[in-house]
Enzyme design. Structure first.
Site, PDB file in Angstrom:
ATOM      1  N   GLY A 129       0.825  -1.207   0.000  1.00 28.32           N
ATOM      2  CA  GLY A 129       0.000   0.000   0.000  1.00 28.32           C
ATOM      3  C   GLY A 129       0.852   1.248   0.000  1.00 28.32           C
TER       4      GLY A 129
ATOM      5  N   GLY B  77      -8.710 -21.246  12.044  1.00 23.34           N
ATOM      6  CA  GLY B  77      -9.306 -21.846  10.851  1.00 23.34           C
ATOM      7  C   GLY B  77      -9.541 -20.839   9.755  1.00 23.34           C
TER       8      GLY B  77
ATOM      9  N   ILE C  89      -4.887 -18.134   6.747  1.00 22.30           N
ATOM     10  CA  ILE C  89      -3.503 -18.580   6.928  1.00 22.30           C
ATOM     11  C   ILE C  89      -3.461 -20.031   7.402  1.00 22.30           C
ATOM     12  CG2 ILE C  89      -1.394 -18.163   8.274  1.00 22.30           C
ATOM     13  CD1 ILE C  89      -1.993 -15.172   8.126  1.00 22.30           C
TER      14      ILE C  89
ATOM     15  N   GLU D 201      -4.246 -22.364   4.463  1.00 21.68           N
ATOM     16  CA  GLU D 201      -3.191 -22.331   3.446  1.00 21.68           C
ATOM     17  C   GLU D 201      -1.961 -23.117   3.913  1.00 21.68           C
ATOM     18  OE1 GLU D 201      -4.375 -18.197   1.145  1.00 21.68           O
ATOM     19  OE2 GLU D 201      -2.702 -18.118   2.534  1.00 21.68           O
TER      20      GLU D 201
ATOM     21  N   HIS E 252     -15.118 -25.039 -23.872  1.00 18.69           N
ATOM     22  CA  HIS E 252     -15.159 -26.460 -23.574  1.00 18.69           C
ATOM     23  C   HIS E 252     -13.869 -27.153 -23.999  1.00 18.69           C
ATOM     24  CE1 HIS E 252     -17.134 -30.200 -22.663  1.00 18.69           C
ATOM     25  NE2 HIS E 252     -16.749 -30.681 -23.841  1.00 18.69           N
TER      26      HIS E 252
HETATM   27  P1  NDP Z   1      -8.401 -14.890  10.001  1.00 19.17           P
HETATM   28  O1  NDP Z   1      -9.074 -13.736  10.625  1.00 19.17           O
HETATM   29  O2  NDP Z   1      -8.691 -15.235   8.587  1.00 19.17           O
HETATM   30  O3  NDP Z   1      -8.709 -16.180  10.867  1.00 19.17           O
HETATM   31  C1  NDP Z   1      -8.430 -16.226  12.228  1.00 19.17           C
HETATM   32  C2  NDP Z   1      -8.783 -17.591  12.745  1.00 19.17           C
HETATM   33  O4  NDP Z   1      -8.293 -17.714  14.075  1.00 19.17           O
HETATM   34  C3  NDP Z   1     -10.269 -17.839  12.792  1.00 19.17           C
HETATM   35  O5  NDP Z   1     -10.508 -19.171  12.447  1.00 19.17           O
HETATM   36  C4  NDP Z   1     -10.615 -17.589  14.268  1.00 19.17           C
HETATM   37  O6  NDP Z   1     -11.650 -18.366  14.721  1.00 19.17           O
HETATM   38  C5  NDP Z   1      -9.343 -18.066  14.938  1.00 19.17           C
HETATM   39  N1  NDP Z   1      -9.074 -17.443  16.227  1.00 19.17           N
HETATM   40  C6  NDP Z   1      -8.997 -16.129  16.520  1.00 19.17           C
HETATM   41  N2  NDP Z   1      -8.634 -15.957  17.807  1.00 19.17           N
HETATM   42  C7  NDP Z   1      -8.451 -17.183  18.328  1.00 19.17           C
HETATM   43  C8  NDP Z   1      -8.073 -17.675  19.607  1.00 19.17           C
HETATM   44  N3  NDP Z   1      -7.798 -16.840  20.607  1.00 19.17           N
HETATM   45  N4  NDP Z   1      -8.003 -19.012  19.781  1.00 19.17           N
HETATM   46  C9  NDP Z   1      -8.282 -19.854  18.779  1.00 19.17           C
HETATM   47  N5  NDP Z   1      -8.643 -19.463  17.542  1.00 19.17           N
HETATM   48  C10 NDP Z   1      -8.737 -18.136  17.327  1.00 19.17           C
HETATM   49  O7  NDP Z   1      -6.854 -14.650  10.264  1.00 19.17           O
HETATM   50  P2  NDP Z   1      -5.524 -15.209   9.600  1.00 19.17           P
HETATM   51  O8  NDP Z   1      -4.519 -15.096  10.668  1.00 19.17           O
HETATM   52  O9  NDP Z   1      -5.751 -16.519   8.951  1.00 19.17           O
HETATM   53  O10 NDP Z   1      -5.227 -14.149   8.455  1.00 19.17           O
HETATM   54  C11 NDP Z   1      -5.236 -12.751   8.742  1.00 19.17           C
HETATM   55  C12 NDP Z   1      -5.757 -11.993   7.562  1.00 19.17           C
HETATM   56  O11 NDP Z   1      -4.775 -11.939   6.563  1.00 19.17           O
HETATM   57  C13 NDP Z   1      -6.968 -12.614   6.888  1.00 19.17           C
HETATM   58  O12 NDP Z   1      -8.178 -12.242   7.477  1.00 19.17           O
HETATM   59  C14 NDP Z   1      -6.856 -12.136   5.488  1.00 19.17           C
HETATM   60  O13 NDP Z   1      -7.548 -10.916   5.364  1.00 19.17           O
HETATM   61  C15 NDP Z   1      -5.376 -11.941   5.293  1.00 19.17           C
HETATM   62  N6  NDP Z   1      -4.834 -13.028   4.468  1.00 19.17           N
HETATM   63  C16 NDP Z   1      -5.266 -13.149   3.198  1.00 19.17           C
HETATM   64  C17 NDP Z   1      -4.798 -14.160   2.403  1.00 19.17           C
HETATM   65  C18 NDP Z   1      -5.305 -14.306   1.007  1.00 19.17           C
HETATM   66  O14 NDP Z   1      -5.852 -13.358   0.479  1.00 19.17           O
HETATM   67  N7  NDP Z   1      -5.148 -15.465   0.375  1.00 19.17           N
HETATM   68  C19 NDP Z   1      -3.820 -15.120   2.886  1.00 19.17           C
HETATM   69  C20 NDP Z   1      -3.457 -14.909   4.250  1.00 19.17           C
HETATM   70  C21 NDP Z   1      -3.946 -13.897   4.998  1.00 19.17           C
HETATM   71  P3  NDP Z   1     -13.201 -17.917  14.630  1.00 19.17           P
HETATM   72  O15 NDP Z   1     -13.627 -18.184  13.256  1.00 19.17           O
HETATM   73  O16 NDP Z   1     -13.871 -18.776  15.650  1.00 19.17           O
HETATM   74  O17 NDP Z   1     -13.206 -16.452  14.991  1.00 19.17           O
END
Ligand code: NDP
Length: 452
Positions: free
Chosen positions: A16, A174, A177, A180, A436
């Site tokens: 950015g 879940g 990241i 992936e 196709h």
């Molecule tokens: P996300 O916000 O995607 O996912 C976080 C996960 O962690 C959720 O499953 C959440 O669960 C869980 N969680 C949060 N807090 C806790 C906790 N204290 N204990 C246990 N589980 C927990 O975050 P990521 O870290 O995967 O990625 C960050 C961001 O980076 C993404 O939101 C995305 O925007 C960006 N990103 C994009 C990519 C792409 O475009 N391909 C690739 C990688 C990152 P719950 O669902 O229950 O809240």
């Protein structure tokens, strides 16, 4: 009239910050950019790009298996160290390109941690610099919950640079990241267990993406443990023991936390100048990316709205257009497509079925869905299915959401996203001629609504 050292001072040389600075400089603005780590930022150096290289690198395991069904004799194994070294060569090369881009566009890079000390003044590398506008583009960092033993866990930063491949990996979270890296480690040969506190992976995604990807990952041997909150991590020599709140224990060689990313707002002097940080920890901005202090703007992950590189780039370029090109460009966060580079990958744009049903009512939404075995796997024998789905507003016929899990989903969805952004209807999809044989053609061939 006050005279400033620069027209724009950008803090953070990630995607950015660099894009906005260069765009501003292209309109004649005098621009400096401060960076405390490496030019390029998260996406280029420890996010999207190195991650995708590891996805490519590990997915060859599938390609080699599949090639056998086509008559090839293939026997290969992965040298993890070589993969990491090759990946590092590429990120180093990209860092060099970023540096050249800055110097080519006459943006002055300054190495050091910048702090805002007054509305138009920053301190960095022992210098006090004034600027008419300041743009904060400092990104985000992995967020780790404070549980006992969390110091034994790694984040995506370290996971991209592991010197050797862990045999058994626990992944907590879940989201993007988590899934992936589950694919990367599993394809590379590790045993992978994902601990999620909720019921399903990828909260916020369409239900069919969540269910279909769960099924495909499970088929590959990735264990997903729903409703599992990790309570502690203990080290016993080289082994790490993960204990859940329910008291289950699980021994692994590495624990990867992927539980979200928090904005990098520390040490920027935000409080002292009155830049408001919202409850979620992000810098509060309006549709013009203006913070609560005039002349201070913020873009990308540090605003904690949409943590996606292309969004940060669009926001930052929008500022440059508005301020330096008399081209008012507010941020448009509508219909942002995104991809999850799981194995198989997901692509998505627009509304999920749930969101559409909330807005238009259950009877106000038509769903079209296809799940099928891709042609490639008729000979490869791989038990992998593709899922494609259209979410259509019944009254207008407008396609509100498109979702896919399967090979090439990110590439396919990027194209379809134009149609969704343009507000095209199911009839427009129907009158488009198929290519196709492809998987993508399903998007223009779906005739039967899913019965509910
Ligand atoms: P996300 O916000 O995607 O996912 C976080 C996960 O962690 C959720 O499953 C959440 O669960 C869980 N969680 C949060 N807090 C806790 C906790 N204290 N204990 C246990 N589980 C927990 O975050 P990521 O870290 O995967 O990625 C960050 C961001 O980076 C993404 O939101 C995305 O925007 C960006 N990103 C994009 C990519 C792409 O475009 N391909 C690739 C990688 C990152 P719950 O669902 O229950 O809240």
């Amino acid at each position: 009239m006050t005279s400033f050292d620069y027209d724009l001072f950008t803090i953070g040389a990630g995607s950015g910050g660099v894009a906005g600075s260069r765009r501003a400089a292209s309109y004649g603005a005098r621009v400096a950019i401060a960076e405390s780590w490496r030019i390029g930022g998260t996406c280029v150096l420890r996010g999207c790009v190195p991650k995708k290289l590891l996805v490519y690198g590990t997915h060859f395991a599938h390609e080699m298996e599949d090639a056998r069904g086509y008559g090839w004799t293939v026997d290969g194994s992965l040298d993890w160290g070589k993969l990491i070294a090759a990946k590092n060569r590429e990120t180093d090369r990209l860092e060099g390109i970023y540096k050249n881009l800055l110097s080519g566009s006459k943006v002055e890079p300054i190495l050091g941690h910048a702090k805002i000390v007054a509305p138009n003044t920053v301190e960095v590398a022992g210098r006090t610099i004034t600027a008419k506008y300041i743009m904060i583009a400092t990104g985000a960092k992995p967020e780790l919950p404070a549980i006992p033993g969390i110091e034994h866990a790694i984040t995506s930063n370290e996971a991209l640079d592991l010197p050797s491949l862990p045999k058994r990996v626990a992944i907590v979270g879940g989201g993007f990241i988590a899934v992936e890296f589950a694919g990367i480690f599993r394809s590379a040969g590790s045993a992978v267990t994902i601990f999620i506190r909720g019921e399903k992976i990828l909260r916020g995604f369409d239900i069919d993406i969540r269910d279909h990807l769960t099924s495909e990952m499970t088929k590959q041997g990735i264990a997903i443990r729903p409703g599992s909150k990790v309570a502690r991590i203990d080290r016993d020599g080289a082994v790490l023991r993960v204990t859940t709140e329910a008291g289950d224990t699980h021994e692994v060689d590495a624990v990867l936390y992927a539980t979200g990313r928090s904005p990098n707002t520390g040490g920027l002097g935000l409080d002292s100048v009155g830049v408001h940080v919202d409850k979620a920890g992000g810098i509060a901005v309006d549709e013009w990316q203006r913070t609560t202090v005039p002349d201070i703007y913020a873009v990308g992950d540090v605003t904690n709205r949409v943590q996606l590189t292309p969004v940060a780039i669009a926001e930052a370029r929008g500022i440059a257009e508005t301020l330096f090109n008399a081209n008012p460009s507010p941020t448009d966060h509508g219909e942002i497509p995104s991809a999850v580079f799981s194995q198989p990958p997901c692509g998505t744009v627009g509304m999920t079925q749930e969101a559409a049903e909330r807005q238009f009512g259950v009877d106000g939404v038509d769903i079209y869905r296809a799940t099928f075995r891709p042609m490639k796997h008729t000979l490869s024998g791989r038990d992998e299915r593709t899922m494609m789905k259209l979410v259509v507003e019944a009254e207008t016929g407008r396609v509100r959401g498109v979702h896919m899990v399967g090979s090439d989903a990110p590439e396919i969805i990027q194209g379809v996203a134009i149609a969704v952004k343009a507000g095209l209807t199911k009839k427009d999809f129907d009158r488009t001629v198929a290519i196709h044989p492809t998987a993508a053609e399903e998007f223009v061939l779906m005739r039967e609504k899913v019965k509910r």
